[in-house]
Design a protein around this motif. Structure first.
Motif, mmCIF file in Angstrom:
data_model
loop_
_atom_site.group_PDB
_atom_site.id
_atom_site.type_symbol
_atom_site.label_atom_id
_atom_site.label_comp_id
_atom_site.label_asym_id
_atom_site.label_seq_id
_atom_site.Cartn_x
_atom_site.Cartn_y
_atom_site.Cartn_z
ATOM 1 N N LEU A 153 0.822 -1.213 0.000
ATOM 2 C CA LEU A 153 0.000 0.000 0.000
ATOM 3 C C LEU A 153 0.855 1.262 0.000
ATOM 4 O O LEU A 153 0.548 2.236 -0.686
ATOM 5 C CB LEU A 153 -0.931 -0.019 1.218
ATOM 6 C CG LEU A 153 -2.044 -1.068 1.168
ATOM 7 C CD1 LEU A 153 -2.676 -1.233 2.538
ATOM 8 C CD2 LEU A 153 -3.108 -0.683 0.136
ATOM 9 N N VAL A 154 1.941 1.243 0.773
ATOM 10 C CA VAL A 154 2.797 2.432 0.867
ATOM 11 C C VAL A 154 3.701 2.553 -0.355
ATOM 12 O O VAL A 154 3.833 3.626 -0.961
ATOM 13 C CB VAL A 154 3.635 2.400 2.167
ATOM 14 C CG1 VAL A 154 4.626 3.565 2.189
ATOM 15 C CG2 VAL A 154 2.715 2.466 3.387
ATOM 16 N N SER A 155 4.339 1.450 -0.765
ATOM 17 C CA SER A 155 5.295 1.518 -1.877
ATOM 18 C C SER A 155 4.609 1.835 -3.205
ATOM 19 O O SER A 155 5.215 2.438 -4.092
ATOM 20 C CB SER A 155 6.069 0.201 -1.992
ATOM 21 O OG SER A 155 5.212 -0.863 -2.369
ATOM 22 N N SER A 156 3.346 1.443 -3.333
ATOM 23 C CA SER A 156 2.610 1.723 -4.573
ATOM 24 C C SER A 156 2.029 3.132 -4.594
ATOM 25 O O SER A 156 1.541 3.576 -5.635
ATOM 26 C CB SER A 156 1.472 0.712 -4.747
ATOM 27 O OG SER A 156 0.495 0.883 -3.720
ATOM 28 N N GLY A 157 2.080 3.805 -3.449
ATOM 29 C CA GLY A 157 1.539 5.150 -3.367
ATOM 30 C C GLY A 157 0.053 5.201 -3.062
ATOM 31 O O GLY A 157 -0.538 6.289 -3.010
ATOM 32 N N GLU A 158 -0.584 4.030 -2.840
ATOM 33 C CA GLU A 158 -2.010 4.024 -2.512
ATOM 34 C C GLU A 158 -2.280 4.688 -1.172
ATOM 35 O O GLU A 158 -3.314 5.330 -0.982
ATOM 36 C CB GLU A 158 -2.541 2.596 -2.487
ATOM 37 C CG GLU A 158 -2.773 1.979 -3.840
ATOM 38 C CD GLU A 158 -3.653 0.758 -3.738
ATOM 39 O OE1 GLU A 158 -4.887 0.908 -3.642
ATOM 40 O OE2 GLU A 158 -3.097 -0.355 -3.736
ATOM 41 N N MET A 159 -1.360 4.490 -0.226
ATOM 42 C CA MET A 159 -1.491 5.122 1.083
ATOM 43 C C MET A 159 -0.179 5.820 1.416
ATOM 44 O O MET A 159 0.900 5.304 1.109
ATOM 45 C CB MET A 159 -1.842 4.081 2.158
ATOM 46 C CG MET A 159 -3.217 3.444 1.981
ATOM 47 S SD MET A 159 -3.623 2.219 3.260
ATOM 48 C CE MET A 159 -3.702 3.265 4.725
ATOM 49 N N GLN A 160 -0.292 6.972 2.040
ATOM 50 C CA GLN A 160 0.911 7.697 2.417
ATOM 51 C C GLN A 160 1.649 6.991 3.534
ATOM 52 O O GLN A 160 2.884 6.973 3.569
ATOM 53 C CB GLN A 160 0.550 9.128 2.830
ATOM 54 C CG GLN A 160 1.755 10.009 3.124
ATOM 55 C CD GLN A 160 1.362 11.449 3.406
ATOM 56 O OE1 GLN A 160 0.196 11.816 3.308
ATOM 57 N NE2 GLN A 160 2.344 12.272 3.768
ATOM 58 N N SER A 161 0.890 6.413 4.442
ATOM 59 C CA SER A 161 1.502 5.692 5.556
ATOM 60 C C SER A 161 0.498 4.696 6.135
ATOM 61 O O SER A 161 -0.713 4.849 5.970
ATOM 62 C CB SER A 161 1.958 6.658 6.659
ATOM 63 O OG SER A 161 0.838 7.328 7.229
#
Length: 279
Positions: A203-211
């Protein structure tokens, strides 16, 4: 977008972890014969069994239905339907409301003194769930939870580019949840699990979630009321792990590199090439 060299989902890492931990498994209390004090299975026998189960999972070898696994799948699907307000779209599961009277007789119709429950059918078996237990899960995740969200992330390693992927059960704000069912729970049961690294990383590495702040294994210890009253109820336990992205990268990189080394040594035994990105 760069093409991956390997495609890995977290339950394969779990099975590989179990294979790596075969010595520990051999020394566990369940493997000791209380009369002789000797191991029921040697560490080598357990390692061979775990390795074969890993290969079967990679090769997607069909297996006989496992009632405990099907029960968990049905419970998860019921919770999903209650959160979304929609009927199941799965062809292998049917869900309906039923009633049970004080004598244990089950009916589609309400009668005096009867109690409503939810029944799911899968692989020809029926699984009956107490509504209060199902609603406890719904209330915990909340009606705004994102359900069954597909996660995908690329992880660079010295062995090649790895695509990590899978479905996160629930995302609630900045916390990722995985719903588990078990007949017996003790804290730390899922400590060796890899979902807590894989899904937040994707989720984080794909940019879907900031954190992502944390990953929670939400476990329900399920028990049946009685032979006369076959309704399953459950107690909820929470196993929460703080998520640190840099730490996850270190752990995932090391684990996938060790796993890939094993994969390459067993390439001839692997018939389903999806894990090699169809190479």
């Amino acid at each position: 977008m760069s093409q991956p060299d390997y495609k890995i989902y977290p339950s394969l890492l779990d099975k590989f972890q179990q294979y790596l931990d075969s010595d520990t498994e051999a020394e566990s209390f369940w493997n000791i014969d209380y009369e002789t004090g000797e191991m029921k299975k040697t560490a080598d026998e357990i390692a061979a069994q775990n390795e074969q189960e890993l290969l079967d999972a990679i090769n997607r070898v069909p297996s006989e239905p496992i009632p405990a696994a099907d029960r968990g799948t049905c419970f998860n699907e019921i919770v999903d339907c209650l959160i979304s307000g929609k009927n199941t779209e799965r062809e292998d599961i049917s869900i309906c409301s039923m009633w049970i009277d004080p004598m244990g007789r089950i009916s589609l119709e309400q009668e005096e003194g009867s109690v409503k429950f939810i029944q799911a059918t899968m692989n020809g078996a029926e699984y009956n769930f107490d509504i209060a237990t199902c609603m406890a899960a719904v209330e915990h995740f909340g009606r705004d939870a994102v359900i069954q969200h597909f996660c995908r992330g690329l992880l660079p390693t010295q062995m090649g580019l790895v695509e990590l992927y899978g479905y996160a059960d629930y995302i609630v704000k900045d916390v990722v949840h995985d719903l588990k069912t078990t007949s017996s729970y003790s804290f730390g049961k899922y400590e060796q699990g890899w979902q807590k690294f894989v899904y937040p990383y994707c989720l984080v590495s794909s940019g879907e979630m900031q954190s992502v702040s944390a990953f929670e294994y939400t476990a329900f210890q399920l028990t049946r009321a009685s032979l006369r009253n076959p309704i399953t109820s459950g107690t909820m336990y929470r196993e929460v792990y703080t998520y640190d992205h840099n730490y996850a990268i270190d752990r995932l990189t090391h684990m996938t590199e060790v796993f890939i080394d094993w994969l390459e040594c067993h390439r001839k035994d692997i018939t389903d090439k999806k894990i090699f990105a169809y190479r």
